[in-house]
Design a protein around this motif. Structure first.
Motif, mmCIF file in Angstrom:
data_model
loop_
_atom_site.group_PDB
_atom_site.id
_atom_site.type_symbol
_atom_site.label_atom_id
_atom_site.label_comp_id
_atom_site.label_asym_id
_atom_site.label_seq_id
_atom_site.Cartn_x
_atom_site.Cartn_y
_atom_site.Cartn_z
ATOM 1 N N PRO A 72 0.565 -1.101 0.120
ATOM 2 C CA PRO A 72 0.001 0.066 -0.026
ATOM 3 C C PRO A 72 0.863 1.270 -0.084
ATOM 4 O O PRO A 72 0.529 2.234 -0.718
ATOM 5 N N ALA A 73 1.936 1.370 0.708
ATOM 6 C CA ALA A 73 2.759 2.366 0.688
ATOM 7 C C ALA A 73 3.349 2.804 -0.557
ATOM 8 O O ALA A 73 3.752 3.629 -0.930
ATOM 9 N N LEU A 74 3.952 1.612 -1.125
ATOM 10 C CA LEU A 74 4.330 1.788 -2.669
ATOM 11 C C LEU A 74 3.359 2.210 -3.609
ATOM 12 O O LEU A 74 3.626 3.277 -4.383
ATOM 13 N N ARG A 75 2.352 1.638 -3.682
ATOM 14 C CA ARG A 75 1.173 2.118 -4.414
ATOM 15 C C ARG A 75 0.921 3.682 -4.155
ATOM 16 O O ARG A 75 0.590 4.568 -5.104
ATOM 17 N N ARG A 76 0.921 4.135 -2.784
ATOM 18 C CA ARG A 76 0.793 5.623 -2.674
ATOM 19 C C ARG A 76 1.588 6.397 -3.252
ATOM 20 O O ARG A 76 1.120 7.442 -3.686
ATOM 21 N N TRP A 77 2.814 6.194 -3.410
ATOM 22 C CA TRP A 77 3.867 7.047 -4.144
ATOM 23 C C TRP A 77 4.005 6.761 -5.699
ATOM 24 O O TRP A 77 4.651 7.287 -5.964
ATOM 25 N N GLY A 78 3.519 5.666 -6.109
ATOM 26 C CA GLY A 78 3.566 5.204 -7.314
ATOM 27 C C GLY A 78 4.972 4.781 -7.500
ATOM 28 O O GLY A 78 5.513 4.738 -8.723
ATOM 29 N N PHE A 79 5.483 3.865 -6.490
ATOM 30 C CA PHE A 79 6.789 3.280 -6.742
ATOM 31 C C PHE A 79 6.585 1.714 -6.907
ATOM 32 O O PHE A 79 5.690 0.977 -6.620
ATOM 33 N N GLY A 80 7.854 1.408 -7.713
ATOM 34 C CA GLY A 80 7.893 -0.165 -7.931
ATOM 35 C C GLY A 80 9.110 -0.733 -6.855
ATOM 36 O O GLY A 80 9.656 0.238 -6.149
ATOM 37 N N ALA A 81 9.340 -2.180 -6.689
ATOM 38 C CA ALA A 81 10.210 -2.497 -6.109
ATOM 39 C C ALA A 81 10.518 -3.853 -6.579
ATOM 40 O O ALA A 81 9.964 -4.404 -7.441
ATOM 41 N N THR A 82 11.733 -4.575 -6.221
ATOM 42 C CA THR A 82 11.960 -5.986 -6.317
ATOM 43 C C THR A 82 11.657 -6.753 -4.982
ATOM 44 O O THR A 82 12.112 -6.258 -3.862
ATOM 45 N N LEU A 83 10.972 -7.740 -5.124
ATOM 46 C CA LEU A 83 10.736 -8.660 -3.921
ATOM 47 C C LEU A 83 11.373 -9.980 -4.233
ATOM 48 O O LEU A 83 11.451 -10.822 -5.170
ATOM 49 N N PHE A 84 12.609 -10.195 -3.463
ATOM 50 C CA PHE A 84 13.063 -11.615 -3.325
ATOM 51 C C PHE A 84 12.681 -12.524 -2.408
ATOM 52 O O PHE A 84 12.588 -12.420 -1.069
ATOM 53 N N VAL A 85 12.086 -13.781 -2.977
ATOM 54 C CA VAL A 85 11.308 -14.721 -2.393
ATOM 55 C C VAL A 85 11.856 -16.034 -2.187
ATOM 56 O O VAL A 85 13.290 -16.296 -3.174
ATOM 57 N N LEU A 86 11.717 -16.922 -1.406
ATOM 58 C CA LEU A 86 12.103 -18.399 -1.261
ATOM 59 C C LEU A 86 11.023 -19.288 -1.707
ATOM 60 O O LEU A 86 10.326 -19.743 -0.788
ATOM 61 N N PRO A 87 11.057 -19.794 -2.911
ATOM 62 C CA PRO A 87 9.952 -20.750 -3.240
ATOM 63 C C PRO A 87 10.076 -22.105 -2.695
ATOM 64 O O PRO A 87 8.973 -22.845 -2.574
ATOM 65 N N GLY A 88 11.031 -22.491 -1.819
ATOM 66 C CA GLY A 88 11.251 -23.540 -0.953
ATOM 67 C C GLY A 88 10.634 -23.462 0.334
ATOM 68 O O GLY A 88 10.819 -24.339 1.070
ATOM 69 N N ARG A 89 10.113 -22.044 0.717
ATOM 70 C CA ARG A 89 9.732 -21.879 2.115
ATOM 71 C C ARG A 89 8.251 -21.163 1.910
ATOM 72 O O ARG A 89 7.842 -20.483 2.754
ATOM 73 N N LEU A 90 7.554 -21.464 0.752
ATOM 74 C CA LEU A 90 6.144 -20.791 0.780
ATOM 75 C C LEU A 90 5.317 -21.051 1.928
ATOM 76 O O LEU A 90 5.084 -22.378 2.393
ATOM 77 N N GLY A 91 4.885 -19.811 2.387
ATOM 78 C CA GLY A 91 3.964 -20.190 3.659
ATOM 79 C C GLY A 91 4.587 -20.562 4.969
ATOM 80 O O GLY A 91 3.908 -20.724 5.939
ATOM 81 N N GLY A 92 5.719 -20.513 4.769
ATOM 82 C CA GLY A 92 6.636 -20.984 5.969
ATOM 83 C C GLY A 92 7.019 -19.749 7.069
ATOM 84 O O GLY A 92 6.365 -18.701 6.876
ATOM 85 N N THR A 93 8.002 -20.025 7.490
ATOM 86 C CA THR A 93 8.543 -18.861 8.379
ATOM 87 C C THR A 93 10.124 -18.774 8.295
ATOM 88 O O THR A 93 10.684 -19.233 7.616
ATOM 89 N N ASN A 94 10.640 -17.528 8.921
ATOM 90 C CA ASN A 94 12.063 -17.428 8.901
ATOM 91 C C ASN A 94 12.849 -18.075 10.021
ATOM 92 O O ASN A 94 13.552 -17.655 10.900
ATOM 93 N N ALA A 95 12.896 -19.458 9.644
ATOM 94 C CA ALA A 95 13.386 -20.326 10.577
ATOM 95 C C ALA A 95 14.942 -20.378 10.674
ATOM 96 O O ALA A 95 15.412 -20.812 11.683
ATOM 97 N N TRP A 96 15.432 -19.840 9.763
ATOM 98 C CA TRP A 96 16.928 -19.749 9.635
ATOM 99 C C TRP A 96 17.429 -18.679 10.703
ATOM 100 O O TRP A 96 18.576 -18.548 10.880
ATOM 101 N N ASP A 97 16.541 -17.764 11.195
ATOM 102 C CA ASP A 97 17.118 -16.791 12.357
ATOM 103 C C ASP A 97 16.788 -17.707 13.583
ATOM 104 O O ASP A 97 15.555 -17.876 14.075
#
Length: 230
Positions: A72-97
């Motif tokens: 929503p914040a990005l849309r507010r300003w008309g900004f784009g971004a790159t989202l780096f994701v982990l397809p081996g952990r879909l719906g999981g958690t940050n278990a590496w921390d």
């Protein structure tokens, strides 16, 4: 370089900014005549000798709060971004921390939603392992399989890669480049340079207008020019 956008009362790794702080930081960019874009858009513009008014915004790990709080914040300003994701952990958690709260990661539907909103989807590997210590089979799987899964999931080419933990060496860079990625992000790549060893600036909750100004200036002084990028 962002990670999670949520409450950050318990944030031992400094990976979280609140939605309010993110809005303030994006407003600061806009106030300086800068526009947030995806890394592919920035690199395309720079290859044409343009884009001095563009800033690539990246979000690592693919936290579920990206859709609820960052988008929503990005849309507010008309900004784009790159989202780096982990397809081996879909719906999981940050278990590496090992410390701090468990943060939910995006599901496949969440990633599709972000892509449909114009967010560039990139690979962060399969499961968030340090590629500099991975054996050959794991390295190949993290780099190649993650890209194939994401292209099938998002229905679009995946051009970018982000090294987990920012850990990088010549072997990891070669594997990512040979897998066909157009670029890859580190944090501080040290002596390595080029489109597959891009440096980034960490942005956190404490980064107000003054700190952002100083980080922008210091980044230019501390980082060598990237080979192959004007």
């Amino acid at each position: 370089m962002y990670h999670s956008v949520d409450d950050c009362a318990d944030d031992p790794y400094r990976i979280t900014v609140t939605p309010q702080r993110l809005r303030e930081q994006l407003r600061w960019l806009r106030g300086r005549g800068l526009k947030g874009v995806s890394l592919t858009d920035l690199l395309t513009a720079r290859a044409r000798g343009r884009g001095r008014d563009l800033v690539a915004l990246t979000f690592d790990d693919g936290y579920a709060d990206f859709v609820d709080n960052a988008l929503p914040a990005l849309r507010r300003w008309g900004f784009g971004a790159t989202l780096f994701v982990l397809p081996g952990r879909l719906g999981g958690t940050n278990a590496w921390d090992p410390d701090g709260p468990r943060k939910p990661l995006l599901t496949a539907d969440g990633i599709r939603h972000a892509a449909a909103e114009g967010i560039e989807i990139g690979s962060h590997g399969l499961t968030h392992v340090d590629l500099t210590t991975a054996d050959d089979a794991t390295l190949a799987s993290e780099v190649h399989e993650s890209r194939a899964l994401l292209e099938e999931l998002a229905g679009a080419p995946v051009s970018g890669f982000c090294y987990p933990y920012g850990s990088i060496d010549s072997r990891a860079v070669a594997a990512v480049r040979d897998a066909g990625y157009a670029y890859a992000c580190a944090i501080d790549p040290g002596p390595l340079t080029g489109l597959h060893a891009l440096p980034r600036v960490h942005v956190g909750q404490s980064d107000n207008a003054l700190r952002l100004f100083l980080k922008q200036r210091l980044h230019r002084l501390r980082r060598r020019p990237v080979e192959g990028l004007r």
